[in-house]
Design an enzyme around this catalytic site. Structure first.
Site, short mmCIF file in Angstrom:
data_model
loop_
_atom_site.label_atom_id
_atom_site.label_comp_id
_atom_site.label_asym_id
_atom_site.label_seq_id
_atom_site.Cartn_x
_atom_site.Cartn_y
_atom_site.Cartn_z
N ARG A 1 50.84 -4.19 31.02
CA ARG A 1 51.77 -3.10 30.73
C ARG A 1 51.57 -1.97 31.73
O ARG A 1 50.67 -2.01 32.56
CB ARG A 1 51.57 -2.61 29.28
N GLY A 2 52.41 -0.92 31.59
CA GLY A 2 52.37 0.18 32.55
C GLY A 2 53.37 -0.15 33.67
O GLY A 2 53.36 -1.27 34.20
N ARG B 1 61.21 -6.59 30.04
CA ARG B 1 61.26 -5.26 29.43
C ARG B 1 62.32 -4.44 30.18
O ARG B 1 62.44 -4.58 31.40
CB ARG B 1 59.90 -4.54 29.50
N ASN C 1 59.55 8.12 29.69
CA ASN C 1 58.13 7.76 29.56
C ASN C 1 57.83 7.48 28.09
O ASN C 1 58.70 7.62 27.22
CB ASN C 1 57.24 8.89 30.11
N ASP D 1 58.08 5.85 33.48
CA ASP D 1 58.58 4.47 33.55
C ASP D 1 59.86 4.36 34.36
O ASP D 1 60.15 3.32 34.94
CB ASP D 1 58.78 3.90 32.15
N GLN E 1 48.08 3.05 22.86
CA GLN E 1 47.58 2.89 24.23
C GLN E 1 46.59 4.00 24.61
O GLN E 1 45.70 3.80 25.43
CB GLN E 1 48.75 2.91 25.23
O1 MRU Z 1 54.77 0.58 26.78
P1 MRU Z 1 53.76 0.78 27.86
O2 MRU Z 1 52.37 0.73 27.37
O3 MRU Z 1 54.00 -0.11 29.06
O4 MRU Z 1 54.07 2.26 28.34
C1 MRU Z 1 53.46 2.77 29.45
C2 MRU Z 1 53.78 4.18 29.69
O5 MRU Z 1 54.61 4.77 29.06
C3 MRU Z 1 53.09 4.83 30.80
O6 MRU Z 1 53.05 6.19 30.58
C4 MRU Z 1 53.85 4.55 32.06
O7 MRU Z 1 54.13 3.21 32.27
C5 MRU Z 1 53.19 5.17 33.19
S1 MRU Z 1 52.54 4.01 34.30
C6 MRU Z 1 51.11 4.49 34.93
#
Ligand code: MRU
Length: 347
Positions: free
Chosen positions: A55-56, A92, A248, A238, A197
């Protein structure tokens, strides 16, 4: 001793391509278990992205690039390329890095002259994306630390470290750099419900980084900021629209409002690969709606009546006017608007 080896956060590797497969830390098992997944097909990689094992925003982009390369190594036909790209790009919807990486690897593959060349071209491009994101992380850390040099206590949301992006991450890379420079007193991490997270991953990373930190529930943030508990808020992103609006992790918008009310900087950090110049404004960004069970359950137990109707948007959009600065590898936009965001556009 070289600076590289003494830096905080260089040892955590969220994924690596090895022997024709992608090996990834299963982030759904952290912090309790450090388990490695071996992903040997594009569908495996897409599934790992869907369930948030990987993820991220930048990390899912890198993983998807390798996913296409893995598919072509097995079957280098154009049909295989199209199928892999489709399954990965649709895993996603919100982070633009995913579709952008898939598009890059797709284009590079089509430039190849033979089936054998196609798989090699895909792998080369996937590796290049990873290298670029790693370099971006370093530059973001430096620009962000210069900007926030006076902030001793910083609040952050969700997870934006080495588990979310190559290198040391994005917003958390800035926090790590400030700690390296000796100016950071402590980080405040939000839990980041529903999937925690912050509680599971950011706390895991901050512990490994040996950075003083406290965990708070999401609903404590506004009150603590109002009482002066942090000097700045920094988050990742994101997708950033061309006008500077930021999608985000859900809860980011509330933090931006709270930071504005507390009169402290609200900073967004991310690579330019997260800026979507084809998206004019935040209202156009597709916001992922996830399984309502993620709201009904927490920490393995149910927290409401079993059939309660739940809404689960995974992200929200913060208007550009609430963002004090956007820190990228190409420099800092501040104020954040269509002009300053356009100036960051890679040639
Ligand atoms: O749903 P996730 O865990 O993928 O969400 C991630 C985020 O919202 C982060 O803040 C984002 O991807 C920043 S990446 C370093």
């Amino acid at each position: 001793m070289s600076t590289t080896t003494s830096r905080r956060g260089d040892s955590l590797l969220a994924l690596r391509f090895e022997a024709g497969a992608l090996r990834a830390i299963d982030q759904t098992a952290l912090p309790w278990e450090e388990r490695e997944l071996i992903l040997a097909s594009a569908e495996d990689v897409a599934e790992a992205i869907r369930r948030l094992s990987i993820r991220g925003a930048p990390l899912i982009g890198v993983a998807a690039g390798y996913g296409v390369a893995i598919a072509l190594a097995r079957d280098p036909s154009l049909k295989s390329l199209e199928l892999a790209c489709e399954v990965l790009a649709s895993a996603r919807p919100t982070a633009v890095n995913l579709s952008r990486s898939v598009q890059r690897v797709h284009t590079a593959s089509l430039r190849a002259h033979s089936d054998a060349d196609r798989a090699a071209a895909a792998l080369t491009e996937a590796r290049l994306i990873e290298t670029e994101e790693e370099a971006a992380s370093d530059a973001i850390a430096r620009h962000g630390a210069r900007l926030l040099g006076g902030a001793r206590r910083i609040l952050t949301h969700c997870n934006t470290g080495a588990l979310a992006a190559p290198g040391r991450g994005t917003a958390l890379a800035v926090v790590a750099e400030l700690a390296d420079r000796g100016t950071l007193e402590r980080a405040l991490a939000t839990e980041s419900r529903p999937l925690l997270q912050g509680a599971r991953l950011t706390v895991y990373e901050l512990s490994k980084l040996d950075i003083e930190h406290e965990l708070i529930v999401d609903s404590a943030a506004a009150g603590l900021l109002a009482k002066g508990a942090a000097d700045a808020v920094i988050v990742g992103c994101d997708r950033v629209a061309a006008n500077g609006d930021v999608a985000n992790k859900v809860g980011t918008y509330g933090l931006a409002l709270a930071a504005s009310a507390a009169d402290i900087p609200f900073v967004v950090a991310g690579p330019t690969s997260t800026i979507d110049y084809d998206c004019p404004a935040g209202a156009e960004i597709a916001i992922e709606e996830r399984d309502p069970d993620e709201v009904r359950f927490a920490g393995g137990g149910i927290v409401t009546l079993p059939h309660t109707s739940c809404r689960n948007p995974a992200f929200d959009v913060t208007p550009a006017k609430l963002v004090t600065a956007l820190v990228t590898e190409r420099g800092v936009a501040s104020p954040v608007d269509a002009c300053t965001v356009a100036a960051l556009r890679p040639g």
